[in-house]
Design a protein around this motif. Sequence first.
Motif, PDB file in Angstrom:
ATOM      1  N   PHE A 114       0.843  -1.192   0.000  1.00 26.57           N
ATOM      2  CA  PHE A 114       0.000   0.000   0.000  1.00 26.57           C
ATOM      3  C   PHE A 114       0.881   1.245   0.000  1.00 26.57           C
ATOM      4  N   LEU A 115       0.388   2.270  -0.640  1.00 27.36           N
ATOM      5  CA  LEU A 115       1.111   3.541  -0.650  1.00 27.36           C
ATOM      6  C   LEU A 115       0.816   4.262   0.657  1.00 27.36           C
ATOM      7  N   VAL A 116       1.868   4.506   1.408  1.00 24.95           N
ATOM      8  CA  VAL A 116       1.732   5.167   2.710  1.00 24.95           C
ATOM      9  C   VAL A 116       2.419   6.523   2.637  1.00 24.95           C
ATOM     10  N   ALA A 117       1.680   7.574   2.999  1.00 22.44           N
ATOM     11  CA  ALA A 117       2.198   8.941   2.980  1.00 22.44           C
ATOM     12  C   ALA A 117       2.518   9.397   4.397  1.00 22.44           C
ATOM     13  N   ARG A 118       3.532  10.218   4.511  1.00 20.20           N
ATOM     14  CA  ARG A 118       3.884  10.738   5.836  1.00 20.20           C
ATOM     15  C   ARG A 118       2.811  11.722   6.324  1.00 20.20           C
ATOM     16  N   GLU A 119       2.302  12.503   5.392  1.00 21.06           N
ATOM     17  CA  GLU A 119       1.225  13.445   5.716  1.00 21.06           C
ATOM     18  C   GLU A 119      -0.047  13.013   4.995  1.00 21.06           C
ATOM     19  N   LYS A 120      -1.174  13.113   5.645  1.00 22.93           N
ATOM     20  CA  LYS A 120      -2.445  12.701   5.052  1.00 22.93           C
ATOM     21  C   LYS A 120      -3.004  13.805   4.158  1.00 22.93           C
ATOM     22  N   PRO A 121      -3.179  13.529   2.865  1.00 20.55           N
ATOM     23  CA  PRO A 121      -3.697  14.559   1.958  1.00 20.55           C
ATOM     24  C   PRO A 121      -5.206  14.706   2.101  1.00 20.55           C
ATOM     25  N   ASP A 122      -5.716  15.882   1.785  1.00 25.24           N
ATOM     26  CA  ASP A 122      -7.168  16.097   1.833  1.00 25.24           C
ATOM     27  C   ASP A 122      -7.856  15.334   0.705  1.00 25.24           C
TER      28      ASP A 122
ATOM     29  N   ASP B 282       9.153  10.612   1.784  1.00 27.71           N
ATOM     30  CA  ASP B 282       7.827  11.220   1.968  1.00 27.71           C
ATOM     31  C   ASP B 282       6.724  10.185   1.782  1.00 27.71           C
ATOM     32  N   TYR B 283       7.040   9.153   0.976  1.00 27.39           N
ATOM     33  CA  TYR B 283       6.105   8.072   0.697  1.00 27.39           C
ATOM     34  C   TYR B 283       6.853   6.747   0.762  1.00 27.39           C
ATOM     35  N   VAL B 284       6.111   5.671   1.054  1.00 22.03           N
ATOM     36  CA  VAL B 284       6.722   4.352   1.146  1.00 22.03           C
ATOM     37  C   VAL B 284       5.697   3.282   0.749  1.00 22.03           C
ATOM     38  N   GLN B 285       6.195   2.135   0.284  1.00 30.99           N
ATOM     39  CA  GLN B 285       5.360   0.966   0.026  1.00 30.99           C
ATOM     40  C   GLN B 285       5.470   0.035   1.226  1.00 30.99           C
ATOM     41  N   LEU B 286       4.325  -0.325   1.820  1.00 29.49           N
ATOM     42  CA  LEU B 286       4.347  -1.213   2.980  1.00 29.49           C
ATOM     43  C   LEU B 286       3.300  -2.314   2.866  1.00 29.49           C
ATOM     44  N   PHE B 287       3.641  -3.494   3.372  1.00 30.84           N
ATOM     45  CA  PHE B 287       2.691  -4.593   3.494  1.00 30.84           C
ATOM     46  C   PHE B 287       1.902  -4.432   4.793  1.00 30.84           C
ATOM     47  N   GLU B 288       0.824  -5.210   4.902  1.00 27.71           N
ATOM     48  CA  GLU B 288       0.124  -5.330   6.174  1.00 27.71           C
ATOM     49  C   GLU B 288       0.804  -6.416   7.015  1.00 27.71           C
ATOM     50  N   PRO B 289       0.780  -6.298   8.336  1.00 21.50           N
ATOM     51  CA  PRO B 289       0.041  -5.308   9.111  1.00 21.50           C
ATOM     52  C   PRO B 289       0.796  -4.004   9.366  1.00 21.50           C
ATOM     53  N   THR B 290       2.007  -3.878   8.816  1.00 24.57           N
ATOM     54  CA  THR B 290       2.817  -2.694   9.092  1.00 24.57           C
ATOM     55  C   THR B 290       2.098  -1.413   8.686  1.00 24.57           C
ATOM     56  N   ALA B 291       1.425  -1.430   7.535  1.00 23.74           N
ATOM     57  CA  ALA B 291       0.724  -0.234   7.060  1.00 23.74           C
ATOM     58  C   ALA B 291      -0.331   0.223   8.064  1.00 23.74           C
ATOM     59  N   SER B 292      -1.115  -0.721   8.582  1.00 27.41           N
ATOM     60  CA  SER B 292      -2.167  -0.373   9.546  1.00 27.41           C
ATOM     61  C   SER B 292      -1.584   0.064  10.882  1.00 27.41           C
TER      62      SER B 292
ATOM     63  N   GLU C 277      -0.475   4.485  14.792  1.00 25.88           N
ATOM     64  CA  GLU C 277       0.510   5.224  15.584  1.00 25.88           C
ATOM     65  C   GLU C 277       0.801   6.610  15.023  1.00 25.88           C
ATOM     66  N   GLY C 278       0.141   6.972  13.922  1.00 25.51           N
ATOM     67  CA  GLY C 278       0.311   8.294  13.348  1.00 25.51           C
ATOM     68  C   GLY C 278       1.612   8.491  12.600  1.00 25.51           C
ATOM     69  N   ARG C 279       2.270   7.378  12.235  1.00 26.47           N
ATOM     70  CA  ARG C 279       3.538   7.482  11.508  1.00 26.47           C
ATOM     71  C   ARG C 279       3.353   7.517  10.001  1.00 26.47           C
ATOM     72  N   GLY C 280       2.140   7.307   9.538  1.00 25.36           N
ATOM     73  CA  GLY C 280       1.860   7.320   8.111  1.00 25.36           C
ATOM     74  C   GLY C 280       0.379   7.096   7.855  1.00 25.36           C
ATOM     75  N   HIS C 281      -0.018   7.262   6.592  1.00 24.86           N
ATOM     76  CA  HIS C 281      -1.427   7.133   6.224  1.00 24.86           C
ATOM     77  C   HIS C 281      -1.535   6.375   4.906  1.00 24.86           C
ATOM     78  N   VAL C 282      -2.344   5.312   4.892  1.00 20.59           N
ATOM     79  CA  VAL C 282      -2.572   4.543   3.665  1.00 20.59           C
ATOM     80  C   VAL C 282      -3.469   5.356   2.743  1.00 20.59           C
ATOM     81  N   ILE C 283      -2.963   5.651   1.541  1.00 18.73           N
ATOM     82  CA  ILE C 283      -3.732   6.494   0.633  1.00 18.73           C
ATOM     83  C   ILE C 283      -4.045   5.804  -0.703  1.00 18.73           C
TER      84      ILE C 283
END
Length: 336
Positions: A119-127, A188-198, A203-209
Amino acid sequence: MSRRQIVSALLAVVLAGVAVLAGCSKGGSEQKVIRIGEVARTLFYAPQYVAIEEGFFEEEGLKIELTTTPGGDKTMTSLLSGVIDVALVGAETSIYVYQQGAEDPVVSFAQLTQTDGTFLVAREKPDDFNWDELKGTVFLGQRKGGMPQMAGEFTLKKHGIDPHADLELIQNVDFANIAAAFSSGTGDYVQLFEPTASIFEREGRGHVIASFGTESGHLPYTVFMTKQSYMDKNKKWVQAFTDAVYKAQQWVAEHSAQEIAEVVSPYFENVDRDILISSIDRYKSQGSFASDPIIDEAEWNNLLDIIMSAGELEKRTEHSVLVNTGFGQTAIDSVK
């Protein structure tokens, strides 16, 4: 001893023998040890853990020894050197080995997952996320030539982004350390598998977008494979293995994320139950778990398209060369 006592004793022996036979596995008293090397420990592989925990392998006369060998290169090395018998890894690894001129090719015989699992995980959550937002940013990717990275690049190109020109692509971080690198401030962005993405979301370290699995389509993303020589010598057991996998796939399809989480939780002791459930539900909802073991030709061709797009292949390797669908078809037919 009276005649009646003798008859009673003989009857007891017969009944005991029947009870033992009734408790035997499908393979009879014979039991085969199969050593599996999985490329990662992830909820993406939930059906494999179900097959072990629900006793489907045992029913087929198999004893499974499971080892996690992080990274496709390490997993393939373990298979080729005989440290493991079966690898659970991306199908692209068998193509690389074949095109290097291997005399004993590695053949895929059962599919476990049919989409990318990152999943694409962003450091900041876009609107309101737009893929163009990645341009000019730092993207913490996966290993060059690995399926996660190639599926990621394929998706970026689909959205008009050149991964090597429109952003700063980092690919020199070891697979096992990618999440930690992002957590420590890299990218600024990363690819992560579950459960790491969730976990990162909680924990507020990233947001699945976005989901790379949804974006890149169906392909033999993670499959069970073995050397042709092993397959030739152990056809009975490869079939038994595939039968067990198919039983698990059916079980996963018929049960809820909550029920699956309960079964696989021993493999994720440090992950909270709600994270297990949400991660599994995310994979189920996007159809990541294969419904049967067969690696079909359309999926294989999509895989080749993605690898060719990444510039990792000079020529295509046909489906019939490195895929054996016979074991999967037999497993399905036996249930019918």
